[in-house]
Design an enzyme around this catalytic site. Structure first.
Site, short mmCIF file in Angstrom:
data_model
loop_
_atom_site.label_atom_id
_atom_site.label_comp_id
_atom_site.label_asym_id
_atom_site.label_seq_id
_atom_site.Cartn_x
_atom_site.Cartn_y
_atom_site.Cartn_z
N GLU A 50 0.84 -1.19 0.00
CA GLU A 50 0.00 0.00 0.00
C GLU A 50 0.88 1.24 0.00
OE1 GLU A 50 -3.80 1.89 2.43
OE2 GLU A 50 -2.40 0.63 3.54
N LYS A 119 -9.77 1.93 -2.72
CA LYS A 119 -10.04 1.47 -1.35
C LYS A 119 -11.48 1.79 -0.98
CE LYS A 119 -7.69 1.64 3.15
NZ LYS A 119 -6.50 2.24 3.82
N CYS A 160 -5.78 -2.79 2.62
CA CYS A 160 -5.62 -2.56 4.04
C CYS A 160 -6.92 -2.71 4.85
CB CYS A 160 -4.98 -1.19 4.26
SG CYS A 160 -4.22 -1.00 5.90
#
Length: 282
Positions: A50, A119, A160
């Site tokens: 990331e 995301k 994440c």
């Protein structure tokens, strides 16, 4: 779901735990160098962490943001084609129509972009005395699932914080994904508590391989990543794991193992869809 058996169903996966500096050009150069190294050691699927081209932090996203395609994604495309691999480009801050996103791009062996994942779940947390972080101060959320096919298996993408949402992983499982990859930067509070636990949970619940790719730990950074990039098999076993430093870890993904586990414990066909359901809305 049955997985085709044969030599092409197994492959080597490489996770690049990159040390990310404040100099974008250095990050890109070192990332591409490590991708070439991974390819030379037989990796057919390679993943970056990331925010691999930029320090992680709301104060950095705007300054480092790029359009897609842009400088960073062009380099990813070029090195994927050069090495003839599938490259999961970690994530970068993306600017589009005045909004910023935390975005992962994937490139195939011909250099074409196969997927772009923004995301979905933004990292807004407050653990008193430990850590407070609010991605939504600068970032907008993505609104779609992201999957791509390889000759080896179908892959689902998250970034994440996305890994905390079991429903997302279950949708990927329902859609036929056998490997989930999450570039992520957990911290020194949430990392030791939940990083491995979440990966093992997602793997066992959905009988899939789960890989997470972290930046290397930098004690001088404003946000200190936990590191410990990991691969977990569908039995919930950790089959590869990094420490905190910059490194590349390799694991041979055995799709026959996945087929055996699904046959031995056939939870996918035993779900009580007459009582409950998880659905993909768009």
């Amino acid at each position: 779901m049955q997985v085709a058996r044969g030599a092409m169903s197994n492959f080597r996966l490489a996770l690049i735990q990159l040390h990310v500096s404040a100099v974008k050009s250095d990050n890109l150069q070192r990332a591409c160098g490590l991708v070439r190294e991974a390819s030379a050691k037989g990796a057919k699927v390679v993943a970056l962490p990331e925010c691999f081209n930029s320090p992680y932090g709301t104060q950095y996203f705007k300054d480092y943001a790029e359009k897609i395609p842009g400088e960073s994604t062009r380099k990813l495309s070029e090195v994927a084609k050069e090495c003839s691999i599938y490259l999961i480009g970690g994530s970068i801050p993306e600017e589009d129509d005045g909004k910023l996103y935390n975005t992962c791009t994937v490139f195939g062996p011909d250099g074409a972009m196969l997927a772009k994942h923004r995301k979905v779940h933004l990292f807004d947390i407050n653990i008193p005395g430990k850590i407070q972080f609010k991605e939504s101060e600068t970032l907008s959320p993505g609104n779609s699932f992201s999957m791509f096919d390889t000759p080896y298996c179908k892959v689902g993408l998250g970034i994440c914080y996305d890994i905390r949402f079991a429903e997302m992983a279950q949708i990927y499982g329902q859609q036929g994904c056998q490997l989930l990859i999450y570039p992520g930067a957990f911290n020194l509070t949430t990392g030791p508590a939940h990083w491995e636990l979440l990966q093992r949970g997602r793997a066992v619940d959905n009988q899939v391989f789960v890989a997470t790719v972290s930046p290397a730990r930098d004690e001088k950074a404003s946000y200190i990543a936990w590191g410990h990039s990991t691969v977990v098999n569908p039995w919930g076993e950790v089959i590869a794991k990094a420490g905190a430093e910059e490194t590349v870890i390799y694991t041979d993904i055995d799709m026959e193992k996945l087929a055996e586990i699904r046959q031995q414990i056939p939870i996918l066909s035993q779900k009580r869809c007459d009582l409950y359901a998880i659905e993909m809305k768009k």
